[in-house]
Scaffold this active site. Structure first.
Site, PDB file in Angstrom:
ATOM      1  N   GLN A 244       8.061  -5.646  -4.099  1.00  0.00           N
ATOM      2  CA  GLN A 244       8.449  -6.735  -3.185  1.00  0.00           C
ATOM      3  C   GLN A 244       7.277  -7.278  -2.375  1.00  0.00           C
ATOM      4  O   GLN A 244       7.156  -8.485  -2.187  1.00  0.00           O
ATOM      5  CB  GLN A 244       9.543  -6.242  -2.225  1.00  0.00           C
ATOM      6  CG  GLN A 244      10.915  -6.180  -2.850  1.00  0.00           C
ATOM      7  CD  GLN A 244      11.404  -7.539  -3.326  1.00  0.00           C
ATOM      8  OE1 GLN A 244      11.345  -8.520  -2.610  1.00  0.00           O
ATOM      9  NE2 GLN A 244      11.867  -7.606  -4.558  1.00  0.00           N
TER      10      GLN A 244
ATOM     11  N   HIS B 281      -0.249   3.978  11.480  1.00  0.00           N
ATOM     12  CA  HIS B 281       0.779   2.970  11.195  1.00  0.00           C
ATOM     13  C   HIS B 281       2.105   3.711  11.042  1.00  0.00           C
ATOM     14  O   HIS B 281       2.540   4.056   9.949  1.00  0.00           O
ATOM     15  CB  HIS B 281       0.457   2.184   9.920  1.00  0.00           C
ATOM     16  CG  HIS B 281       1.593   1.282   9.514  1.00  0.00           C
ATOM     17  ND1 HIS B 281       2.052   0.269  10.322  1.00  0.00           N
ATOM     18  CD2 HIS B 281       2.398   1.279   8.430  1.00  0.00           C
ATOM     19  CE1 HIS B 281       3.081  -0.326   9.736  1.00  0.00           C
ATOM     20  NE2 HIS B 281       3.310   0.276   8.592  1.00  0.00           N
TER      21      HIS B 281
END
Length: 328
Positions: A16, A188
């Site tokens: 994606q 992150h």
């Protein structure tokens, strides 16, 4: 006289994020509107047909800057002479999977990819790891590529940086493009620390504009940290377009420069700010002439130290969790 084409490798090419990324790279958003590119697309053998479908769409856009496409399931083909490598593909966490299992599954992928980069990529290759856990995956790739400069390996914190910018713009009513000197520290992950103590908007101090410490601690920091989960909750799918956009921002700024503006990149630590060497840790940087430079000498107050140490603890735990899988 047209510039010679640059080779951009993208892993997870059927996924994606790549679907939001590849068309923008071919359109010149990554390396500039005068820079031809050759896309070198890597994905698993079972995903090759899907990658071919994406390539058919790329062809159907007739991008003037797209000088060629390679489709492969072999990292040594994908990374051959690569100038930029976007490591998007990673093993996602499946239901009931322990974090340590996720780490070891990804360590396997990123040791192979790091070794392939080491063997065949350009010596100046700019590597951005997007696939999570991004910081530790970047660390694994870096450690698996001893012949490449460590500084070539980076992890994506730009999505956190951009998320923080938009929250600050919404809070203060200032245009998002006017906000400067924002930093995001650490991993992150939800532990990262968005820090606007130095930030300004249209020359005004962001601390004064916000003037709300409770909002900072109880709303801003958690909202930025948990934004990915909120998007999955709302949309049923993970944030792909915004991640692709952040990857474009990260590499474009690294290559073309930031004109003195701060951006956030996960980079190998040099020991500054109390972060052990080689840990891939988000810090504010400026970029020029194809190099990033960490912003030095920022004052770290007690609250910031606590947040920075908290996200570091998670990174050290991840590093120790993969240590036995690395050769050096």
């Amino acid at each position: 006289m047209a510039k010679p084409a640059k080779r951009v490798a993208v892993t997870g090419a059927a996924g994606q994020i790549a679907y939001s990324l590849l068309f923008r790279i071919a359109n010149g958003d990554l390396l500039g509107k005068d820079q031809p590119v050759i896309l070198q697309l890597l994905d698993l053998p079972q995903a090759q047909a899907a990658v071919k479908g994406v390539v058919m769409e790329l062809e159907d856009c007739a991008f003037p800057l797209l000088a060629g496409v390679v489709i492969t399931d072999d990292p040594k083909v994908a990374f051959k002479d690569a100038d930029v490598a976007l490591l998007v593909g990673a093993r996602p966490r499946s239901k009931g999977m322990e974090r340590k299992d996720l780490l070891s599954a990804n360590a396997e992928i990123f040791t192979v990819q790091g070794a392939a980069l080491n063997e065949v990529a350009s010596r100046d290759v700019k590597v951005l790891v997007v696939g999570n856990p991004a910081n530790t995956n970047a660390y694994i790739a870096m450690k698996s590529a001893p012949d490449l400069p460590k500084k070539n390996f980076t992890a994506m914190l730009r999505l956190d940086h951009n998320r923080a910018l938009s929250q600050l713009a919404a809070k203060t009513g200032k245009p998002v493009a006017s906000i400067e000197k924002l930093a995001v520290w650490g991993n992150h992950s939800p532990t990262m620390y968005p820090d606007f103590r130095f930030a300004t908007a249209e020359g005004e101090s962001m601390l004064k504009l916000v003037n709300d410490d409770v909002w900072n601690r109880e709303t801003f920091i958690p909202t930025v940290g948990k934004r990915g989960a909120a998007i999955i909750e709302a949309r049923g799918l993970s944030s792909a377009a915004s991640a692709a956009n952040a990857a474009i921002d990260h590499v474009r700024d690294w290559v073309l420069g930031t004109n003195g503006k701060w951006v956030t990149m996960g980079i190998p630590s040099d020991g500054s700010y109390g972060i052990p060497e080689d840990i891939i840790y988000g810090v504010p940087v400026t970029c020029e002439n194809g190099e990033y430079k960490r912003v030095e000498g920022l004052e770290i107050d007690a609250f910031s130290r606590e947040k920075m140490d908290g996200t570091l603890a998670e990174l050290l735990e991840e590093r120790d969790g993969v240590a036995h899988l690395l050769k050096n």
